[in-house]
Every structure is written in structure tokens, then in C-alpha cells.
Design a protein around this motif. Structure first.
Motif, short mmCIF file in Angstrom:
data_model
loop_
_atom_site.label_atom_id
_atom_site.label_comp_id
_atom_site.label_asym_id
_atom_site.label_seq_id
_atom_site.Cartn_x
_atom_site.Cartn_y
_atom_site.Cartn_z
N ALA A 56 42.22 38.48 37.78
CA ALA A 56 43.56 38.16 37.29
C ALA A 56 43.61 38.31 35.78
O ALA A 56 42.57 38.38 35.10
CB ALA A 56 43.91 36.72 37.68
N ASP A 57 44.81 38.36 35.24
CA ASP A 57 44.97 38.41 33.78
C ASP A 57 44.30 37.18 33.16
O ASP A 57 44.47 36.06 33.65
CB ASP A 57 46.47 38.42 33.44
CG ASP A 57 46.70 38.45 31.93
OD1 ASP A 57 46.31 39.45 31.31
OD2 ASP A 57 47.24 37.46 31.41
N ARG A 97 50.87 44.93 32.28
CA ARG A 97 49.43 45.14 32.13
C ARG A 97 48.72 43.79 32.16
O ARG A 97 49.33 42.74 31.91
CB ARG A 97 49.12 45.83 30.79
CG ARG A 97 49.92 47.07 30.52
CD ARG A 97 49.50 48.25 31.38
NE ARG A 97 48.24 48.83 30.93
CZ ARG A 97 47.64 49.84 31.57
NH1 ARG A 97 48.17 50.33 32.69
NH2 ARG A 97 46.52 50.35 31.09
N LYS A 98 47.45 43.80 32.47
CA LYS A 98 46.66 42.58 32.42
C LYS A 98 45.46 42.81 31.50
O LYS A 98 45.01 43.94 31.31
CB LYS A 98 46.18 42.15 33.81
CG LYS A 98 45.17 43.09 34.47
CD LYS A 98 44.77 42.57 35.85
CE LYS A 98 43.80 43.53 36.54
NZ LYS A 98 43.43 43.08 37.91
N GLN A 129 42.67 46.57 28.98
CA GLN A 129 44.07 46.32 29.31
C GLN A 129 44.45 47.34 30.38
O GLN A 129 44.58 48.54 30.12
CB GLN A 129 44.94 46.47 28.07
CG GLN A 129 46.28 45.76 28.18
CD GLN A 129 46.91 45.56 26.81
OE1 GLN A 129 46.90 46.46 25.98
NE2 GLN A 129 47.49 44.39 26.57
N PRO A 132 48.03 45.71 36.74
CA PRO A 132 47.83 44.41 37.39
C PRO A 132 46.95 44.47 38.63
O PRO A 132 46.24 43.51 38.94
CB PRO A 132 49.25 43.98 37.75
CG PRO A 132 50.11 44.69 36.76
CD PRO A 132 49.45 46.01 36.54
N GLU A 133 46.97 45.58 39.36
CA GLU A 133 46.19 45.68 40.60
C GLU A 133 44.81 46.29 40.38
O GLU A 133 44.05 46.49 41.33
CB GLU A 133 46.94 46.51 41.65
CG GLU A 133 47.09 47.99 41.31
CD GLU A 133 48.27 48.28 40.38
OE1 GLU A 133 48.55 49.47 40.16
OE2 GLU A 133 48.89 47.31 39.89
#
Length: 219
Positions: A56-57, A97-98, A129, A132-133
Motif C-alpha cells: 500500500a501507499d 500514484r503510490k 512512485q 496503485p496496483e
């Protein structure tokens, strides 16, 4: 029948002793272990491989190259804290982005394969960076390529290190054994070691001697 019992007991005792000693023949495996950042800057041995994990971020992921035992409690951890702010604090968040903090520890020269030099002594950190997936492997390739995998999809090299080998089993003498076959983020089993094969041969000789002695006494 009673005369054969001592010989049988001798053989069984030798087999049990060899089986008990077999795990001690290997000092560990030379491989990249994979770690999840935990609370307080600590590390927790990852339960998934980097190609499956989707952090996760704000996550911290660690990698350590070393000769380590085949057990999470004994594997060598990254030598830097799992500190997201220290790694990604200067990287601004971006929409869609995460941020994943990566700690890449190339280990010590003593654990490097013969003829290779550790890229740097201190652990390398980078803030990836990514989408998300994205998986940890995708975050890693964004900041530390080239990566190298073997045919079983085991991560063998990060930033091109090491150039050769992948999860070799290391004997107590420091020599690599070609029979090893690690899987996932931790090493796994492999073929029998030379010491174990020698032990099996010894058992066979003792068994033959026991039978011969029993027959001799029965005459």
C-alpha cells in the motif's frame, strides 16, 4: 534371531545419527531475502514473493543479500531501519500514484559470490512512485534495475548484483552446492548433499557387515 539384533540396532542407530546430522551440513543459502517494514522501524519476513506482494501507499519493503539459514528467524535482515519518512519524506505525493520506500542491502563482501564485489557497503534506499496496483517487483524495477530472475521466477539479482548464481546452498566450508533450489522469498529444499550421500553409503557398508557377522555366528 537374537544374534542379529545387535547388528540391526547398530545400523538403525547409524541411520538415525546421520539423519539428525544432515541439516548441519549446510550453512545456509546465498540469496536475496524479502522483508516487510513493520512498526518501529523493524522488519518482518515477507510471506509472499515480491512479484505477488502489492504494498500500500506508505509501505516499506526491504531486500538483503546474504548467506542465510533456511528459516525466517535466522535470515539476515536489512541493516537499515524500515523508516518510510527517511526514504520517501522528500518525495511529494502524486495523484494516482503510490509511494513505496525500498531498502536494498547488498550485504557484506564475505557473502558475495567468488569473483564478485558488493556494489556498496551501506544499504541503498529509494522511493518508488508507481501505479496503485503495482507489485513490489514493479516498484523495485523502477529504481534498481536490472533485475534477474531464474526459470522458477525467483529473484536472483538486484541492480545487476550478483551477476551469476541464484540461491545456491552453501556448505559449512563456504563452498556452493549446485543442488539447491530456493523458492519464493525464502530458500527451500534441494537434492541430497555430498555428506548425506556419503552417510548413506556408510550405512550400506555397515548393514552388509552386520548381515555377514550374523551369518558367520549362525554357522
Amino acid at each position: 534371531m537374537r544374534r542379529r539384533l545387535p547388528a540391526v540396532a547398530l545400523v538403525l542407530g547409524t541411520v538415525l545419527a546421520l539423519l539428525a546430522a544432515a541439516p548441519a551440513l549446510a550453512a545456509g543459502y546465498r540469496y536475496w531475502s524479502f522483508w516487510d517494514g513493520a512498526a518501529g522501524g523493524q522488519w518482518s519476513y515477507a510471506t509472499q514473493g515480491p512479484s505477488l506482494a502489492r504494498p500500500a501507499d506508505g509501505s516499506v519493503q526491504g531486500f538483503r543479500f546474504a548467506v542465510s539459514k533456511d528459516a525466517a528467524a535466522e535470515a539476515a535482515k536489512p541493516r537499515a531501519a524500515a523508516d518510510f519518512e527517511a526514504v520517501c519524506g522528500a518525495t511529494a505525493a502524486a495523484e494516482g500514484r503510490k509511494r513505496v520506500a525500498l531498502v536494498i542491502d547488498f550485504g557484506v563482501q564475505a557473502d558475495a559470490p567468488s569473483g564478485e564485489v558488493v556494489p556498496q557497503e551501506a544499504p541503498r534506499t529509494a522511493c518508488a512512485q508507481v501505479a496503485p496496483e503495482a507489485t513490489t517487483a514493479e516498484a523495485l524495477v523502477a529504481v534498481a534495475k536490472p533485475l534477474r530472475y531464474n526459470s522458477a521466477a525467483l529473484l536472483c539479482a538486484i541492480a545487476g548484483f550478483p551477476q551469476h548464481g541464484c540461491g545456491e546452498q552453501i556448505a559449512d566450508s563456504g563452498a556452493a552446492e549446485a543442488s539447491a533450489s530456493p523458492s519464493g522469498s525464502a530458500p527451500g529444499g534441494g537434492g541430497p548433499s555430498a555428506g548425506l550421500l556419503a552417510g548413506i553409503a556408510l550405512v550400506a557398508v555397515l548393514a552388509a557387515a552386520g548381515v555377514w557377522q550374523s551369518r558367520r555366528r549362525g554357522r
